[in-house]
Design an enzyme around this catalytic site. Structure first.
Site, PDB file in Angstrom:
ATOM      1  N   GLY A  43       0.765  -1.240   0.000  1.00  0.00           N
ATOM      2  CA  GLY A  43       0.000   0.000   0.000  1.00  0.00           C
ATOM      3  C   GLY A  43       0.796   1.290   0.000  1.00  0.00           C
ATOM      4  O   GLY A  43       0.329   2.305  -0.493  1.00  0.00           O
ATOM      5  N   GLU A  99       3.518   4.020   6.073  1.00  0.00           N
ATOM      6  CA  GLU A  99       2.309   3.204   5.863  1.00  0.00           C
ATOM      7  C   GLU A  99       1.288   3.951   5.014  1.00  0.00           C
ATOM      8  O   GLU A  99       1.278   5.179   5.005  1.00  0.00           O
ATOM      9  CB  GLU A  99       1.659   2.902   7.227  1.00  0.00           C
ATOM     10  CG  GLU A  99       1.747   1.468   7.681  1.00  0.00           C
ATOM     11  CD  GLU A  99       0.914   0.484   6.875  1.00  0.00           C
ATOM     12  OE1 GLU A  99       0.645   0.713   5.677  1.00  0.00           O
ATOM     13  OE2 GLU A  99       0.537  -0.546   7.448  1.00  0.00           O
ATOM     14  N   ASP A 103      -5.322   1.537  10.617  1.00  0.00           N
ATOM     15  CA  ASP A 103      -6.728   1.213  10.851  1.00  0.00           C
ATOM     16  C   ASP A 103      -6.837   0.667  12.281  1.00  0.00           C
ATOM     17  O   ASP A 103      -6.873   1.440  13.236  1.00  0.00           O
ATOM     18  CB  ASP A 103      -7.133   0.207   9.767  1.00  0.00           C
ATOM     19  CG  ASP A 103      -8.597  -0.155   9.763  1.00  0.00           C
ATOM     20  OD1 ASP A 103      -9.418   0.663  10.209  1.00  0.00           O
ATOM     21  OD2 ASP A 103      -8.941  -1.258   9.300  1.00  0.00           O
ATOM     22  N   THR A 104      -6.827  -0.639  12.470  1.00  0.00           N
ATOM     23  CA  THR A 104      -6.831  -1.180  13.835  1.00  0.00           C
ATOM     24  C   THR A 104      -5.496  -0.907  14.539  1.00  0.00           C
ATOM     25  O   THR A 104      -5.429  -0.894  15.763  1.00  0.00           O
ATOM     26  CB  THR A 104      -7.056  -2.710  13.834  1.00  0.00           C
ATOM     27  OG1 THR A 104      -5.988  -3.325  13.099  1.00  0.00           O
ATOM     28  CG2 THR A 104      -8.379  -3.082  13.213  1.00  0.00           C
ATOM     29  N   GLY A 105      -4.433  -0.727  13.772  1.00  0.00           N
ATOM     30  CA  GLY A 105      -3.104  -0.516  14.347  1.00  0.00           C
ATOM     31  C   GLY A 105      -2.348  -1.822  14.566  1.00  0.00           C
ATOM     32  O   GLY A 105      -1.191  -1.818  15.002  1.00  0.00           O
ATOM     33  N   LEU A 108       1.046  -2.154  12.492  1.00  0.00           N
ATOM     34  CA  LEU A 108       2.183  -1.377  12.985  1.00  0.00           C
ATOM     35  C   LEU A 108       2.632  -1.831  14.358  1.00  0.00           C
ATOM     36  O   LEU A 108       3.815  -1.763  14.687  1.00  0.00           O
ATOM     37  CB  LEU A 108       1.841   0.110  12.976  1.00  0.00           C
ATOM     38  CG  LEU A 108       1.962   0.695  11.571  1.00  0.00           C
ATOM     39  CD1 LEU A 108       1.397   2.083  11.510  1.00  0.00           C
ATOM     40  CD2 LEU A 108       3.429   0.707  11.125  1.00  0.00           C
ATOM     41  N   LYS A 131      -7.344   6.128  10.496  1.00  0.00           N
ATOM     42  CA  LYS A 131      -8.757   5.956  10.876  1.00  0.00           C
ATOM     43  C   LYS A 131      -8.785   5.715  12.384  1.00  0.00           C
ATOM     44  O   LYS A 131      -8.906   4.565  12.824  1.00  0.00           O
ATOM     45  CB  LYS A 131      -9.333   4.692  10.214  1.00  0.00           C
ATOM     46  CG  LYS A 131      -9.711   4.790   8.767  1.00  0.00           C
ATOM     47  CD  LYS A 131     -10.490   3.516   8.380  1.00  0.00           C
ATOM     48  CE  LYS A 131     -10.249   3.095   6.970  1.00  0.00           C
ATOM     49  NZ  LYS A 131     -10.836   1.785   6.623  1.00  0.00           N
ATOM     50  N   ARG A 165      -4.816   0.379  -6.986  1.00  0.00           N
ATOM     51  CA  ARG A 165      -3.621   0.997  -6.388  1.00  0.00           C
ATOM     52  C   ARG A 165      -3.047   2.112  -7.257  1.00  0.00           C
ATOM     53  O   ARG A 165      -2.365   2.994  -6.779  1.00  0.00           O
ATOM     54  CB  ARG A 165      -2.521  -0.057  -6.196  1.00  0.00           C
ATOM     55  CG  ARG A 165      -2.827  -1.115  -5.165  1.00  0.00           C
ATOM     56  CD  ARG A 165      -1.553  -1.882  -4.841  1.00  0.00           C
ATOM     57  NE  ARG A 165      -1.802  -3.134  -4.150  1.00  0.00           N
ATOM     58  CZ  ARG A 165      -1.992  -3.244  -2.835  1.00  0.00           C
ATOM     59  NH1 ARG A 165      -1.949  -2.177  -2.083  1.00  0.00           N
ATOM     60  NH2 ARG A 165      -2.194  -4.427  -2.300  1.00  0.00           N
TER      61      ARG A 165
END
Ligand code: IMP
Ligand code: MG
Length: 177
Positions: A43, A99, A103-105, A108, A131, A165
């Protein structure tokens, strides 16, 4: 077949303005030091290539590849797998993880744990999108271009099922069954 509806979300000009600003902030914060940008594939590839151009420091570039989605999903499986590791030593370096979106983390969180063992001097997180409302793990990006609500977005590197993408701007994706 499901219909994909793409609505413009963040345009080219504002993306390039914000990405340039982030590069300038990084250049200021690490003035006189070297940095190692590590793009999280796939991404982050387009973001990293633009970001790197506005960083005025001695800069190494590498990539790491992880996967957490399975098939045609718009939510993470929660299980992060390392697909391809960084090709550079990290010891003593200013590592900046680049990144596409936090999102949820969980991605990372996994990467920070994996890479901190290799003793970089500093670890920072630079993300194009955040987010925050979806966060599960305690991850706070040091650099973020845009905070967005809980929408699924594609383009500028971000995909759905490996598509979209290459779009030069960011779109909101709705899937109609
Ligand atoms: P996290 O581990 O939940 O933070 O998810 C991180 C990864 O999920 C990102 O690197 C993206 O690849 C993917 N992801 C999360 N939200 C989106 C989205 O809206 N569009 C495309 N990919 C997303
Ligand atoms: Mg990603």
């Amino acid at each position: 077949m499901a219909e994909h509806i793409l609505e413009p979300f963040i345009g080219k000009d504002i993306i390039s303005e914000k990405v340039k600003e982030l590069g300038e902030r990084i250049s200021k914060d690490f003035k006189g030091e070297k940095v190692l940008l590590v793009g999280v594939l796939k991404g982050a590839w387009m973001f990293l290539s633009d970001l790197a151009k506005s960083i005025d420091l001695e800069t190494e570039i590498s990539f790491i590849s992880v996967s957490s989605y399975v098939g045609e999903k718009t939510t993470t499986s929660g299980v992060v797998r390392l697909m391809c590791d960084i090709d550079r030593p990290l010891e003593g370096k200013n590592l900046i993880l680049v990144e596409d979106i936090v999102d949820t983390g969980l991605t990372l969180n996994y990467l920070k744990k994996l890479l901190s063992v290799r003793k970089p001097k500093t670890i920072s997180i630079c993300t194009l999108l955040d987010k925050p409302s979806r966060r599960v793990a305690h991850i706070n990006p040091d650099y973020c271009a845009f905070e967005i609500p809980d929408e699924f977005v594609v383009g500028y590197g971000l995909d759905f099922n490996n598509m979209y993408r290459n779009l030069p701007e960011i779109y909101k994706l709705t899937i109609k069954k």
